[in-house]
Design a protein around this motif. Structure first.
Motif, PDB file in Angstrom:
ATOM      1  N   ASP A  86       0.607  -0.772   0.016  1.00  0.00           N
ATOM      2  CA  ASP A  86       0.155  -0.147   0.045  1.00  0.00           C
ATOM      3  C   ASP A  86       0.863   1.563   0.280  1.00  0.00           C
ATOM      4  OD1 ASP A  86      -2.520  -1.852  -0.306  1.00  0.00           O
ATOM      5  OD2 ASP A  86      -2.720  -0.990   2.116  1.00  0.00           O
ATOM      6  N   PHE A  87       1.434   0.841   0.828  1.00  0.00           N
ATOM      7  CA  PHE A  87       2.246   2.195   0.880  1.00  0.00           C
ATOM      8  C   PHE A  87       3.395   2.394  -0.543  1.00  0.00           C
ATOM      9  CE2 PHE A  87       6.805   4.779   1.629  1.00  0.00           C
ATOM     10  CZ  PHE A  87       6.045   5.801   2.845  1.00  0.00           C
ATOM     11  N   GLU A  88       3.873   1.437  -0.838  1.00  0.00           N
ATOM     12  CA  GLU A  88       4.557   1.868  -2.634  1.00  0.00           C
ATOM     13  C   GLU A  88       3.476   1.968  -3.020  1.00  0.00           C
ATOM     14  OE1 GLU A  88       7.215  -1.809  -2.653  1.00  0.00           O
ATOM     15  OE2 GLU A  88       7.855  -0.936  -0.810  1.00  0.00           O
ATOM     16  N   SER A  89       2.635   2.271  -3.774  1.00  0.00           N
ATOM     17  CA  SER A  89       1.471   2.278  -4.238  1.00  0.00           C
ATOM     18  C   SER A  89       0.997   3.524  -4.595  1.00  0.00           C
ATOM     19  CB  SER A  89      -0.293   1.303  -4.373  1.00  0.00           C
ATOM     20  OG  SER A  89      -1.015   2.189  -4.536  1.00  0.00           O
ATOM     21  N   HIS A  90       0.745   3.964  -2.407  1.00  0.00           N
ATOM     22  CA  HIS A  90       0.832   5.882  -2.910  1.00  0.00           C
ATOM     23  C   HIS A  90       2.097   6.635  -3.267  1.00  0.00           C
ATOM     24  CE1 HIS A  90      -2.297   6.156  -0.278  1.00  0.00           C
ATOM     25  NE2 HIS A  90      -1.973   5.072   0.428  1.00  0.00           N
ATOM     26  N   LEU A  91       3.626   5.650  -3.032  1.00  0.00           N
ATOM     27  CA  LEU A  91       4.729   6.751  -3.458  1.00  0.00           C
ATOM     28  C   LEU A  91       4.859   6.349  -5.312  1.00  0.00           C
ATOM     29  CD1 LEU A  91       7.312   4.995  -1.460  1.00  0.00           C
ATOM     30  CD2 LEU A  91       6.538   7.401  -1.597  1.00  0.00           C
ATOM     31  N   ASN A  92       3.927   6.013  -5.813  1.00  0.00           N
ATOM     32  CA  ASN A  92       3.763   5.497  -7.300  1.00  0.00           C
ATOM     33  C   ASN A  92       3.248   6.437  -7.862  1.00  0.00           C
ATOM     34  OD1 ASN A  92       6.590   3.703  -7.941  1.00  0.00           O
ATOM     35  ND2 ASN A  92       4.981   1.580  -6.721  1.00  0.00           N
ATOM     36  N   ASN A  93       2.282   7.051  -6.737  1.00  0.00           N
ATOM     37  CA  ASN A  93       0.597   7.801  -6.870  1.00  0.00           C
ATOM     38  C   ASN A  93       0.767   8.665  -6.769  1.00  0.00           C
ATOM     39  OD1 ASN A  93      -0.917   5.471  -8.546  1.00  0.00           O
ATOM     40  ND2 ASN A  93      -1.402   4.820  -6.587  1.00  0.00           N
ATOM     41  N   LEU A  94       2.318   9.300  -6.200  1.00  0.00           N
ATOM     42  CA  LEU A  94       2.435  11.032  -6.530  1.00  0.00           C
ATOM     43  C   LEU A  94       2.661  12.109  -7.216  1.00  0.00           C
ATOM     44  CD1 LEU A  94       5.183  11.187  -3.031  1.00  0.00           C
ATOM     45  CD2 LEU A  94       3.270  11.462  -2.938  1.00  0.00           C
ATOM     46  N   GLU A  95       1.981  12.563  -7.236  1.00  0.00           N
ATOM     47  CA  GLU A  95       2.366  13.759  -8.024  1.00  0.00           C
ATOM     48  C   GLU A  95       2.752  15.197  -7.392  1.00  0.00           C
ATOM     49  OE1 GLU A  95       2.405  14.086 -11.303  1.00  0.00           O
ATOM     50  OE2 GLU A  95       1.294  12.337 -11.339  1.00  0.00           O
ATOM     51  N   PRO A  96       3.989  15.947  -8.412  1.00  0.00           N
ATOM     52  CA  PRO A  96       4.694  15.593  -9.205  1.00  0.00           C
ATOM     53  C   PRO A  96       5.283  13.721  -8.521  1.00  0.00           C
ATOM     54  CG  PRO A  96       6.146  17.101  -8.264  1.00  0.00           C
ATOM     55  CD  PRO A  96       4.364  16.906  -7.634  1.00  0.00           C
ATOM     56  N   PRO A  97       5.714  12.954  -9.764  1.00  0.00           N
ATOM     57  CA  PRO A  97       5.968  12.161  -9.106  1.00  0.00           C
ATOM     58  C   PRO A  97       7.306  11.527  -8.528  1.00  0.00           C
ATOM     59  CG  PRO A  97       6.585  12.065 -11.893  1.00  0.00           C
ATOM     60  CD  PRO A  97       5.269  12.885 -11.577  1.00  0.00           C
ATOM     61  N   VAL A  98       7.704  10.336  -7.487  1.00  0.00           N
ATOM     62  CA  VAL A  98       9.030   9.683  -7.335  1.00  0.00           C
ATOM     63  C   VAL A  98       9.755   9.163  -7.500  1.00  0.00           C
ATOM     64  CG1 VAL A  98       8.490  11.648  -5.187  1.00  0.00           C
ATOM     65  CG2 VAL A  98       8.036   9.034  -5.551  1.00  0.00           C
TER      66      VAL A  98
END
Lengths: 431, 431
Positions: free
Chosen positions: B391-403
């Motif tokens: 879940d945490f990684e999915s949140h990271l992957n969906n951050l805007e702007p991307p990281v």
């Protein structure tokens, strides 16, 4: 033989003895083995070796839900309540709210405590112990099928509610004990000082009884495959530090040395010592089944060390270490290093009244096959087993002829403990 | 003030707020504080700071024996028994032998299970759950005063005896749950994936509630002093590896850098970063009480880092990290590194429905005060919390702007888990 295409899943594997050609399972096919495995439960199959089934067939009987037992405690003020019902009534009320209709079915009163049994809506039996000290202990058993209606989150809320209603000064609810599910009886192991530890076992790799002990290999997410002998954690794939601390890697030079290993059936000690350039490592292990299982499932720890009983720099003797030590002594063989890496519980055929006697015999006989400037290396126990370590050191101090020893410790992941290791030398006077 | 000559023993310490000059305890002597401490139980004293009593006076009320709960399970063959009494009778017989006269006081039958309550010689209430699957669950509650007559050794023998009598295919008894004794409610903590872990707590160093959280410092033999916040293990003296992995020691050069720390009230992160030659480390921690307690009792982890709120290379801001991040952003301050080392549960004043929202807000605001080539470093969870990490990684992957992010892990002794850490960078596109 390994059944082809076995389905990797979270179910226990079953091992059945088919190696003895005249046994009841000789000549069976994998299909009929499967059927046998369903009829002969795992723990009843004696001395198996390595027919390894991990099959979806078991799903129907094994995939039952865990039943949960919630254990709570509340510390109330001793003299605040004039009758037990002042405590029981609010608890009943909250149980009604969170579980269902409550019927009191038994009450026993004494000077020290009041015990009350509540039947909650045919879903749960709740036991209450009200102690004269003001302590309230509560057990809530929840059937697997009702685990969604009373889960850990609700239990935590329930605890807070009860604490409030009783104006308790402190409370505690521990996370539920999982019981009866397919992996539940493998989850709980004990530390060296008898603390309860729950492991993240996600499947059972092997669960068999040899003539010597109960052998389990459990897969855990944190530690990889974990070898458990008679309910004691022995070694996991995560535990290189155990072996490196035992051999004092980097501090002792084993090049060209002759080494004796007692026990260590997991093969990790042999494997790591063979990397140190010894002349010959002789290993004596009583339980062939342990070695076979570890060679297959603990391979990241033991490498190929157990693939053959002899090699250019090693030999494995399957036998009792005391008997073999006597043989070696009678042949006047001497070693530079002797390792004792036996399980904590004596494997002697005759039951010992004193657990220590076995270890003392091992130590005494080991010292008798050790060169004057050699070292005896062994593990102790967890650092929190303070008394046990003190006893061991007192035995070391009382050995005749006397010895000198050093100790060190390392945190062994799968033990979840700091473990103590000893390096024992004959004293200068005896050199 | 610290009471002089406080007796170091295995009893809980008590902290009482005397810093507020107009509070109910102002002007009290140490003797009257002691009396207060007996009347006002630990957990009811709010926002205390550092009057630290550890006194023999408490012995009489605190040194009660642990009550033990033994939980057993037996797997019997489903269709072997024609009536529940074929199972219950032999169990009763063995209980009579090991505990005392048995009286059945309640029985409830349904299609799925038979529940039986047995009163054993007024010493123990035993509950039995016989499931239609063949599973038998048993709870045995033993009063502290009877713990010598039914202890773990006897329970193990009892398990073997019952297993034999029922011809059970498998059985399990876990080591007894200790309840109600002075240290018992401090012993049991939970892993990140809700496994039960028992700690070797030998005394309670501090147990207080701040306006933000429940703060405990427990002394354990294995890990030294252990900081526990709201029942979650936070950091122990054994856990340098936590901080070293979080900062990626040896892999990241902090020389001359500007660093922001969010949380980390234990001070270990600040202490270790100060050793790396940074220009300035700004730390924002909401809970002054945590810092005061750690500065005193976790000193081997935090050194002198928390002794002063400002120094040549650090400043500590006592405040809410979201508010402070907004301030820093409005001042256009940028950092080379931002660390988020907050507790898992949001400390926000408004309760959050979604636990994640707090962490996401922290992350988003942190990235907004980060230089384009800076890094955001944070901890995840235990490796066995597979879904939580995903879940945490999915949140990271969906951050805007991307990281972009990397992860690594290390076994943290006092957590008894392999812990996951993240290194997050703004993507090259956003540089």
């Amino acid at each position: 033989m390994q059944v082809a295409g076995a389905i990797r899943n979270r179910l226990p594997a079953i091992c059945i003895d088919v190696t003895s050609g005249n046994g009841p399972y000789s000549g069976t096919t994998s299909r009929s083995l499967l059927e046998i495995s369903l009829r002969y439960p795992v723990s009843e199959v004696s001395h198996p070796s390595l027919v390894y089934l991990k099959c979806g067939f078991q799903e129907s009987i094994m995939e039952t839900e865990s039943h949960s037992t919630f254990l709570l405690e509340f510390h109330t003020e001793k003299n605040k309540f004039s009758s037990p019902d002042e405590l029981i009534a609010p608890i009943k009320e909250l149980l009604e709210k969170d579980i269902g209709e409550v019927k009191e079915v038994y009450r026993r009163c004494s000077d020290e405590s009041v015990n009350v049994i509540l039947d909650c809506d045919m879903k749960s039996i709740v036991t209450l112990q009200l102690k004269s000290s003001g302590l309230v202990l509560m057990n809530i058993d929840i059937d697997g099928q009702h685990s969604s209606t009373f889960n850990q989150e609700l239990a935590k809320k329930f605890e807070t509610d009860v604490k409030g209603k009783l104006a308790a000064v402190a409370s505690k609810s521990i996370c539920p004990i999982k019981r009866g599910g397919p992996l539940d009886r493998f989850r709980y192991l004990t530390s060296s000082d008898e603390r309860l530890l729950e492991y993240d076992v996600d499947h059972v790799v092997a669960d068999v009884r040899s003539p010597f002990q109960h052998i389990q290999i459990l897969h855990t997410i944190n530690f990889g495959n974990l070898l458990v002998l008679d309910d004691l954690q022995n070694l996991a794939e995560s535990d290189l530090v155990y072996t490196e601390t035992l051999i004092q890697r980097g501090k002792i030079d084993y090049t060209g040395k002759n080494i004796l290993i007692l026990g260590a059936g997991d093969g990790a000690l042999l494997w790591e010592l063979l990397k140190e350039g010894p002349n010959m490592v002789t290993m004596v292990e009583i339980d062939e089944t342990v070695m076979k299982l570890c060679s297959q499932h603990l391979r990241s720890a033991c490498g190929s060390a157990l693939d053959s009983t002899t090699g250019p720099h090693h030999q494995i003797i399957v036998g009792d270490c005391l008997t073999e030590l006597d043989k070696l002594k009678s042949q006047s063989v001497l070693f530079d290093f002797v390792f004792s890496d036996l399980t904590d519980i004596p494997l002697s055929i005759k039951p010992q009244n004193k657990e220590w006697q076995f270890l003392l015999d091992v130590m005494e006989k080991s010292l008798s096959v050790l060169k004057p400037d050699g070292q005896f290396l062994t593990h102790g126990s967890g650092v929190s087993s303070v008394q046990s370590l003190a006893d061991f050191e007192s035995h070391l101090n009382n050995l005749e002829p006397p010895v000198e020893f050093k100790r060190c410790q390392a945190f062994v992941p799968s033990f979840m403990e700091d473990w103590v290791f000893y390096q024992v030398s004959k004293t200068p006077n005896n050199k």
